[in-house]
Design a protein around this motif. Structure first.
Motif, mmCIF file in Angstrom:
data_model
loop_
_atom_site.group_PDB
_atom_site.id
_atom_site.type_symbol
_atom_site.label_atom_id
_atom_site.label_comp_id
_atom_site.label_asym_id
_atom_site.label_seq_id
_atom_site.Cartn_x
_atom_site.Cartn_y
_atom_site.Cartn_z
ATOM 1 N N ASP B 106 0.857 -1.193 0.000
ATOM 2 C CA ASP B 106 0.000 0.000 0.000
ATOM 3 C C ASP B 106 0.898 1.250 0.000
ATOM 4 O O ASP B 106 1.628 1.489 0.963
ATOM 5 C CB ASP B 106 -0.887 -0.051 1.251
ATOM 6 N N SER B 108 0.282 4.349 0.333
ATOM 7 C CA SER B 108 0.044 5.370 1.360
ATOM 8 C C SER B 108 0.840 5.023 2.624
ATOM 9 O O SER B 108 1.266 5.915 3.359
ATOM 10 C CB SER B 108 -1.447 5.465 1.686
ATOM 11 N N LEU B 109 1.044 3.733 2.853
ATOM 12 C CA LEU B 109 1.821 3.339 4.035
ATOM 13 C C LEU B 109 3.317 3.600 3.861
ATOM 14 O O LEU B 109 4.046 3.678 4.840
ATOM 15 C CB LEU B 109 1.577 1.861 4.365
ATOM 16 N N TRP B 214 -3.214 8.455 12.543
ATOM 17 C CA TRP B 214 -3.146 7.834 11.214
ATOM 18 C C TRP B 214 -4.215 6.754 11.071
ATOM 19 O O TRP B 214 -4.974 6.729 10.108
ATOM 20 C CB TRP B 214 -1.748 7.238 11.015
ATOM 21 N N TRP B 215 -4.298 5.852 12.066
ATOM 22 C CA TRP B 215 -5.252 4.739 11.965
ATOM 23 C C TRP B 215 -6.687 5.170 12.207
ATOM 24 O O TRP B 215 -7.613 4.516 11.731
ATOM 25 C CB TRP B 215 -4.839 3.587 12.881
ATOM 26 N N ARG B 218 -7.433 6.542 8.729
ATOM 27 C CA ARG B 218 -7.369 5.501 7.706
ATOM 28 C C ARG B 218 -8.688 4.734 7.609
ATOM 29 O O ARG B 218 -8.982 4.124 6.595
ATOM 30 C CB ARG B 218 -6.217 4.547 8.018
ATOM 31 N N ARG B 219 -9.468 4.809 8.670
ATOM 32 C CA ARG B 219 -10.781 4.171 8.620
ATOM 33 C C ARG B 219 -11.688 4.862 7.590
ATOM 34 O O ARG B 219 -12.630 4.260 7.082
ATOM 35 C CB ARG B 219 -11.441 4.220 10.004
ATOM 36 N N ASP B 221 -10.299 6.664 4.787
ATOM 37 C CA ASP B 221 -9.684 6.456 3.478
ATOM 38 C C ASP B 221 -8.183 6.618 3.669
ATOM 39 O O ASP B 221 -7.739 7.407 4.486
ATOM 40 C CB ASP B 221 -10.354 7.514 2.599
ATOM 41 N N ARG B 222 -7.389 5.820 2.967
ATOM 42 C CA ARG B 222 -5.944 5.780 3.266
ATOM 43 C C ARG B 222 -5.248 7.106 2.975
ATOM 44 O O ARG B 222 -4.310 7.490 3.656
ATOM 45 C CB ARG B 222 -5.273 4.627 2.535
ATOM 46 N N TRP B 223 -5.723 7.856 1.927
ATOM 47 C CA TRP B 223 -5.040 9.111 1.606
ATOM 48 C C TRP B 223 -5.478 10.245 2.534
ATOM 49 O O TRP B 223 -4.753 11.224 2.698
ATOM 50 C CB TRP B 223 -5.231 9.486 0.125
ATOM 51 N N ALA B 225 -5.599 9.747 5.627
ATOM 52 C CA ALA B 225 -4.622 9.557 6.703
ATOM 53 C C ALA B 225 -3.317 10.291 6.378
ATOM 54 O O ALA B 225 -2.703 10.907 7.251
ATOM 55 C CB ALA B 225 -4.362 8.068 6.914
#
Lengths: 307, 350
Positions: B106, B108-109, B214-215, B218-219, B221-223, B225
């Motif tokens: 991923d 984003s990570l 961040w988390w 992230r719930r 949407d990853r971006w 975050a």
């Protein structure tokens, strides 16, 4: 229910915050104290406007230390209050707590960036989540990216403001503006306290007045009388008492020598400057034995017989 | 043992192993909690060092002159008990870590990994070059070492140390000073006198705070975050919060977790959620006075707005207050009645 004007309002709020950021750093924030109290200047609350912006509303607007996302929470909170009746219970609880927390932190010291930062993670999550709810597709990407970008621009402006303060003031000291190698810039303690004590001839049993420099107790095993000239308080076993309060300068000098048996004073140039009487006692009734390059000083108190 | 090994040992035992035991314990109770997994694991990871200080507080406050071996053993035994009680939580924790490893593609990570790498690299530069020299942390450090020397926490109108002449002017709970005590106790085992681990606590909790936010985002949407993390970490104040040794990141991590717990409690009130909320509230209170005041405000909001009947709300409030007291708020009660008077004394603002 999201309406089109909500999205326009969100863009407008972001543009307004971007504009406020520029005005804040370039117009509102002074570079030199001028007529302001130096302490208030340092805290960023030297004028009524700044007292509100960096103090009472510091949680949102203390932009020299905080990001711009918190500022965007202001319209969000108003929006929440306006729609209070339609909010889910958890949103009501969160909104009510946020408002109470803003009042508590603003009242206790929003100018302290550490306190002001308390709500930042919460406000960032709230603003990003609101932006995510309001927008869809590409517009969502643009909005969230703009949010991050404005925050970065604010940081650049804050750093530029620090550089201007540094250029205007010879005494401004900070790791990002100071001189010397990295270790020198990061360490703000005495260079070598043990060596300083040896050079100054301070014996292990000599009593030293320590003017709000706790590194004394951390780095040495010696006894020291803890004092803070800024509030004229001696911190003793029986509580707090004054050195100067209720005494003439001469009496304070005698009290220091004869009652406290204090022959040395350990301080910094900056801290000694917090009280004119203490500063003049050091100048008139003590000899400066050593001052290291970070401003730590050791004085020997003269004998009272010289008066 | 060198200072580097001493640091590595403390970091591994107190941050990682103790943190994992707490995370596994919480994950093991997630059937009742119904928390999102990642935030729960991160909160658990943060609880490791805090729990050590809480156990030390009770030991040193109740047994003046407690033996050193007991002060080292008791926190370890408590964490061991949590680890055993975690049961199936360990399986959940390892499954979660495995899932995290599976997300390595991923992109984003990658931003998160890059940011974390930069944070740890700068942290290492600070730890190797910046000693403890700032006023507040020196006060906490000296007080922590006095606890270590006396092996006792006592209350009186003046926090004065006869031996050195030091007078502790701090108003806050003892969690942060007790981290210095813990490092000193560990020094008895390693033979090293150091404060490097306590200095690293500032960076460790700043990283945990970023990870928690961040988390949370992230719930969505990853971006989101990524955008949120940039907005959070870009300001100068956050930079100072992360790298200048202080208790703020420690305090704000638990404060943010407590607010998250409050939101989850509002969404689905329940006893287990209440317990965790109250414990986190107590934790951030035991670290700082502002946390104690804000913790009180959170409980007040609970009383006024929780979606439940009045009797149920009162019951929740009393239970929350009780758990908060046990989680460290009791320090303030004792300090008001038997000690310095806390914020009711004449306070000096520096």
């Amino acid at each position: 229910m999201v309406r089109p004007w909500h999205r326009y309002a969100a863009w407008l709020a972001l543009a307004a915050v971007a504009l406020i950021t520029v005005v804040y750093h370039r117009v509102w924030m002074p570079v030199v104290p001028g007529a302001m109290d130096p302490d208030d200047f340092g805290r960023g609350i030297g004028s009524p406007l700044l007292l509100w912006v960096n103090g009472y509303l510091g949680v949102f607007l203390h932009l020299r230390y905080l990001g711009t996302t918190g500022a965007l929470a202001i319209p969000l909170l108003f929006f929440g209050l306006w729609h209070w009746r339609h909010l889910a219970p958890w949103l009501r609880g969160l909104l009510a707590f946020t408002l109470i927390a803003v009042a508590v932190i603003g009242g206790f010291g929003g100018f302290n960036y550490g306190y002001a930062l308390t709500l930042q993670p919460l406000l960032v999550v709230a603003v990003v989540a609101a932006g995510w709810q309001l927008f869809t597709g590409r517009e969502r990407v643009y909005f969230l990216a703009s949010l991050a970008l404005v925050s970065v621009v604010n940081t650049v402006l804050a750093m530029e403001h620090r550089q201007r303060i540094w250029k205007a003031s010879s005494t401004f000291s900070s790791p990002d503006t100071g001189a010397g190698d990295l270790r020198d810039r990061l360490a703000s303690g005495p260079e070598d306290l043990d060596a300083m004590l040896r050079r100054c001839g301070v014996g292990p049993r000599d009593t030293v007045l320590v003017n709000n420099v706790p590194v004394w107790y951390y780095d040495t095993d010696r006894f020291g009388i803890y004092y803070w000239c800024g509030s004229d308080q001696l911190f003793m076993g029986g509580g707090k008492t004054a050195l100067f309060g209720g005494r003439t300068d001469h009496q304070a000098h005698s009290y220091l020598l004869d009652s406290l048996h204090c022959r040395y004073v350990f301080s910094t140039v900056e801290y000694a400057g917090y009280d004119a009487r203490f500063d003049s006692l050091l100048a008139r009734d003590a000899d400066l034995l050593e001052m290291d390059k970070r401003g730590y000083t050791m004085h020997r108190v003269r004998d009272t017989l010289r008066h | 043992m060198s200072e580097a090994w001493h640091f590595a040992w403390l970091f591994l035992s107190t941050n990682v192993l103790a943190g994992m035991a707490c995370a596994a314990f919480l994950l093991g109770h997630n059937r009742a909690l119904q928390w999102p997994l990642w935030p729960l694991a991160i909160v658990g990871l943060g609880l490791g060092p805090f729990l050590v200080t809480l156990v030390l507080f009770y030991l040193l406050a109740c047994w003046h002159g407690a033996p050193v071996w007991l002060a080292i053993t008791l926190p370890v035994l408590c964490l061991l008990a949590l680890a055993i009680a975690a049961g199936s939580g360990w399986r959940s924790l390892f499954a979660l870590l495995q899932k995290g490893w599976g997300l390595r593609r991923d992109r984003s990570l990658w931003c998160f990994a890059l940011g974390s790498g930069a944070l740890f690299a700068i942290a290492a530069i600070f730890l190797l070059n910046k000693p403890v020299t700032d006023h507040d942390i020196l006060e906490y450090g000296i007080q922590g070492r006095i606890f270590l020397g006396e092996m006792a926490i006592t209350y009186g109108p003046h926090r004065f140390d006869e031996a050195s002449g030091f007078y502790y002017v701090g108003l806050h709970g003892f969690s942060f000073p007790l981290l210095f005590t813990w490092e000193g106790l560990m020094g008895h085992l390693t033979g090293v006198r150091s404060d490097m681990w306590v200095r690293s606590i500032t960076m460790w909790y700043a990283w945990l705070l970023i990870t928690l936010v961040w988390w949370m985002l992230r719930r969505l949407d990853r971006w989101s975050a990524v955008a949120g993390a940039i907005a959070l970490t870009a300001p100068l104040g956050f930079l100072f919060l992360t790298f200048l040794y202080h208790l703020d990141s420690f305090r704000i991590f638990f404060f943010t977790a407590a607010v998250g717990a409050m939101v989850l409690l509002f969404r689905a009130p329940g006893r287990t959620r209440l317990l965790l909320f109250a414990f986190l509230c107590g934790a951030q209170a035991f670290i700082h006075s502002v946390g104690a005041i804000l913790g009180g405000c959170m409980v007040l909001v609970l009383l006024l707005l929780l979606p439940a009947g009045w009797i149920e709300r009162w019951r929740y409030t009393w239970q929350a207050a009780g758990v908060m007291l046990l989680a460290g708020c009791i320090h303030y009660v004792v300090d008001v009645f038997l000690g310095t008077g806390w914020i009711l004394q004449d306070i000096i603002w520096y």
